[in-house]
Design a protein around this motif. Structure first.
Motif, mmCIF file in Angstrom:
data_model
loop_
_atom_site.group_PDB
_atom_site.id
_atom_site.type_symbol
_atom_site.label_atom_id
_atom_site.label_comp_id
_atom_site.label_asym_id
_atom_site.label_seq_id
_atom_site.Cartn_x
_atom_site.Cartn_y
_atom_site.Cartn_z
ATOM 1 N N GLY A 8 0.813 -1.207 0.000
ATOM 2 C CA GLY A 8 0.000 0.000 0.000
ATOM 3 C C GLY A 8 0.848 1.260 0.000
ATOM 4 N N ILE A 9 0.458 2.223 -0.848
ATOM 5 C CA ILE A 9 1.183 3.494 -0.943
ATOM 6 C C ILE A 9 0.180 4.628 -0.827
ATOM 7 C CG2 ILE A 9 2.694 4.952 -2.340
ATOM 8 C CD1 ILE A 9 3.464 2.382 -3.912
ATOM 9 N N SER A 10 0.404 5.519 0.130
ATOM 10 C CA SER A 10 -0.411 6.727 0.258
ATOM 11 C C SER A 10 0.301 7.875 -0.433
ATOM 12 C CB SER A 10 -0.627 7.084 1.733
ATOM 13 O OG SER A 10 -1.262 8.336 1.835
ATOM 14 N N GLY A 11 -0.442 8.612 -1.241
ATOM 15 C CA GLY A 11 0.112 9.772 -1.916
ATOM 16 C C GLY A 11 0.212 10.990 -1.034
ATOM 17 N N SER A 12 -0.298 10.902 0.179
ATOM 18 C CA SER A 12 -0.191 11.998 1.139
ATOM 19 C C SER A 12 0.996 11.738 2.053
ATOM 20 C CB SER A 12 -1.469 12.105 1.972
ATOM 21 O OG SER A 12 -1.317 13.122 2.945
ATOM 22 N N LEU A 13 1.774 12.758 2.301
ATOM 23 C CA LEU A 13 2.974 12.600 3.126
ATOM 24 C C LEU A 13 2.717 12.829 4.613
ATOM 25 C CD1 LEU A 13 5.553 14.370 0.778
ATOM 26 C CD2 LEU A 13 4.918 11.950 0.874
ATOM 27 N N ARG A 14 1.549 13.357 4.953
ATOM 28 C CA ARG A 14 1.243 13.620 6.362
ATOM 29 C C ARG A 14 0.934 12.324 7.114
ATOM 30 N NH1 ARG A 14 -2.836 16.018 8.191
ATOM 31 N NH2 ARG A 14 -4.266 15.436 6.548
ATOM 32 N N GLN A 15 1.515 12.161 8.273
ATOM 33 C CA GLN A 15 1.284 10.968 9.090
ATOM 34 C C GLN A 15 -0.191 10.824 9.466
ATOM 35 O OE1 GLN A 15 3.692 8.751 9.765
ATOM 36 N NE2 GLN A 15 2.249 7.422 10.762
ATOM 37 N N LYS A 16 -0.866 11.937 9.734
ATOM 38 C CA LYS A 16 -2.264 11.897 10.160
ATOM 39 C C LYS A 16 -3.237 12.136 9.007
ATOM 40 C CE LYS A 16 -1.185 13.457 14.830
ATOM 41 N NZ LYS A 16 -1.435 14.476 15.858
ATOM 42 N N SER A 17 -2.801 11.886 7.798
ATOM 43 C CA SER A 17 -3.672 12.111 6.644
ATOM 44 C C SER A 17 -4.782 11.071 6.600
ATOM 45 C CB SER A 17 -2.875 12.068 5.344
ATOM 46 O OG SER A 17 -2.665 10.742 4.916
ATOM 47 N N ALA A 18 -5.891 11.490 6.031
ATOM 48 C CA ALA A 18 -7.014 10.568 5.854
ATOM 49 C C ALA A 18 -6.631 9.438 4.895
ATOM 50 C CB ALA A 18 -8.234 11.325 5.350
ATOM 51 N N ASN A 19 -5.814 9.727 3.894
ATOM 52 C CA ASN A 19 -5.400 8.682 2.951
ATOM 53 C C ASN A 19 -4.547 7.626 3.637
ATOM 54 O OD1 ASN A 19 -6.349 9.253 0.052
ATOM 55 N ND2 ASN A 19 -5.824 11.250 0.900
ATOM 56 N N ALA A 20 -3.650 8.052 4.496
ATOM 57 C CA ALA A 20 -2.882 7.083 5.288
ATOM 58 C C ALA A 20 -3.829 6.300 6.196
ATOM 59 C CB ALA A 20 -1.805 7.795 6.098
ATOM 60 N N GLY A 21 -4.861 6.983 6.702
ATOM 61 C CA GLY A 21 -5.864 6.324 7.541
ATOM 62 C C GLY A 21 -6.627 5.236 6.795
ATOM 63 N N LEU A 22 -6.939 5.482 5.521
ATOM 64 C CA LEU A 22 -7.602 4.460 4.710
ATOM 65 C C LEU A 22 -6.726 3.218 4.613
ATOM 66 C CD1 LEU A 22 -8.957 6.630 1.730
ATOM 67 C CD2 LEU A 22 -10.302 5.669 3.609
ATOM 68 N N LEU A 23 -5.442 3.424 4.378
ATOM 69 C CA LEU A 23 -4.525 2.288 4.258
ATOM 70 C C LEU A 23 -4.328 1.569 5.590
ATOM 71 C CD1 LEU A 23 -1.749 3.564 1.825
ATOM 72 C CD2 LEU A 23 -3.614 1.962 1.353
ATOM 73 N N ARG A 24 -4.258 2.339 6.673
ATOM 74 C CA ARG A 24 -4.123 1.685 7.989
ATOM 75 C C ARG A 24 -5.338 0.805 8.269
ATOM 76 N NH1 ARG A 24 -2.195 6.814 9.405
ATOM 77 N NH2 ARG A 24 -4.202 7.353 10.355
ATOM 78 N N PHE A 25 -6.521 1.323 7.952
ATOM 79 C CA PHE A 25 -7.732 0.517 8.157
ATOM 80 C C PHE A 25 -7.659 -0.744 7.292
ATOM 81 C CE2 PHE A 25 -11.895 -1.023 7.102
ATOM 82 C CZ PHE A 25 -12.471 -1.149 8.351
ATOM 83 N N ALA A 26 -7.277 -0.577 6.026
ATOM 84 C CA ALA A 26 -7.187 -1.732 5.125
ATOM 85 C C ALA A 26 -6.209 -2.778 5.676
ATOM 86 C CB ALA A 26 -6.756 -1.275 3.732
ATOM 87 N N LYS A 27 -5.070 -2.317 6.143
ATOM 88 C CA LYS A 27 -4.062 -3.249 6.677
ATOM 89 C C LYS A 27 -4.618 -4.023 7.869
ATOM 90 C CE LYS A 27 0.505 -3.608 8.668
ATOM 91 N NZ LYS A 27 1.720 -2.980 9.089
ATOM 92 N N ASP A 28 -5.317 -3.326 8.740
ATOM 93 C CA ASP A 28 -5.846 -3.963 9.952
ATOM 94 C C ASP A 28 -7.068 -4.836 9.691
ATOM 95 O OD1 ASP A 28 -3.849 -2.703 11.376
ATOM 96 O OD2 ASP A 28 -5.148 -1.091 12.120
ATOM 97 N N HIS A 29 -7.682 -4.711 8.501
ATOM 98 C CA HIS A 29 -8.906 -5.453 8.203
ATOM 99 C C HIS A 29 -8.794 -6.250 6.909
ATOM 100 C CE1 HIS A 29 -10.120 -2.400 11.114
ATOM 101 N NE2 HIS A 29 -10.981 -3.309 11.514
#
Length: 185
Positions: A8-29
Motif C-alpha cells: 500500500g502506498i499513500s500519496g499523502s505525506l502527512r502521518q495523520k492524513s485521511a489517505n494514510a488512515g484508509l490504508l491503515r484501516f485496510a491493513k488492519d482489516h
C-alpha cells in the motif's frame, strides 16, 4: 493457496492524513489470505535521471513493490489531479528495466479528499496505470471526504459505511489478483 501480498502506498505525506488512515484501516482489516505492507514515501526525492545511484528510500520502495502480488494506492487529489508524491513514486519505480516491477500487477485505488472525494484524481491515476501496464480493479470504488466526520483527528477512518466498502474492495482485489495470476500461468 499462498497469501496475497499487497503493498500500500499513500500519496499523502502527512502521518495523520485521511489517505494514510484508509490504508491503515485496510491493513488492519485485510481478509484471510491477504497481508498488507505499507510504504513510506516521505523521503523519496524528485525523480532525476541524472542521479547515478538509486536513493535508499527509492530502493526500499522498489523492493516492497517487487515482493508484492498487488498494489493498493491511496490517492489524494491536488488541483484536480494526482498528488505529486504518489506520481513521483510511480515514476521512480517505472524506470526499472522493461517496467518489470509494475507491468501486469493488479492494483486497487482509494482516496480521501474534499467535496467529491478524489474522483478526478483517481480517474487520472487510472490513465497512468494504463501506461504503466498495471491492472486496476474497476469496482468497488472508494471515495471519501477527508474533511468530514468519517475521520478522527489522527486521520483514522471511523465511518462504518466506508470501512465496509474498503473490506469489499480488498475482497474484490484478492479475487482480481487470483484471476490475473490464473490468466498469466
Amino acid at each position: 493457496m499462498k497469501s496475497l501480498r499487497v503493498f500500500g502506498i499513500s500519496g499523502s505525506l502527512r502521518q495523520k492524513s485521511a489517505n494514510a488512515g484508509l490504508l491503515r484501516f485496510a491493513k488492519d482489516h485485510a481478509p484471510s489470505g491477504m497481508t498488507i505492507e505499507l510504504a513510506d514515501i516521505r523521503d523519496i526525492p524528485f525523480y532525476n535521471a541524472d542521479l547515478q545511484e538509486i536513493p535508499s528510500p527509492v530502493q526500499t520502495l522498489k523492493d516492497g513493490i517487487e515482493k508484492a502480488d498487488a498494489l493498493l494506492l491511496a490517492c489524494p487529489e491536488y488541483n484536480y489531479s494526482i498528488a505529486p508524491a504518489l506520481k513521483n513514486a510511480l515514476d521512480w519505480v517505472s524506470r526499472a528495466p522493461e517496467n518489470y516491477l509494475l507491468a501486469g500487477k493488479p492494483v486497487a485505488i482509494m482516496g480521501a479528499g474534499g467535496g467529491m472525494g478524489t474522483a478526478r484524481a483517481q480517474y487520472h491515476l487510472r490513465q497512468v496505470c494504463v501506461y504503466l501496464d498495471l491492472y486496476p480493479l474497476n469496482k468497488p470504488e472508494v471515495f471519501s471526504n477527508a474533511f468530514s466526520a468519517s475521520f478522527d483527528g489522527e486521520g483514522n477512518l471511523v465511518d462504518a459505511t466506508i470501512q465496509e466498502l474498503i473490506v469489499e474492495q480488498l475482497i474484490a482485489l484478492q479475487k482480481w489478483a487470483m484471476t490475473i495470476r490464473y490468466k498469466n500461468q
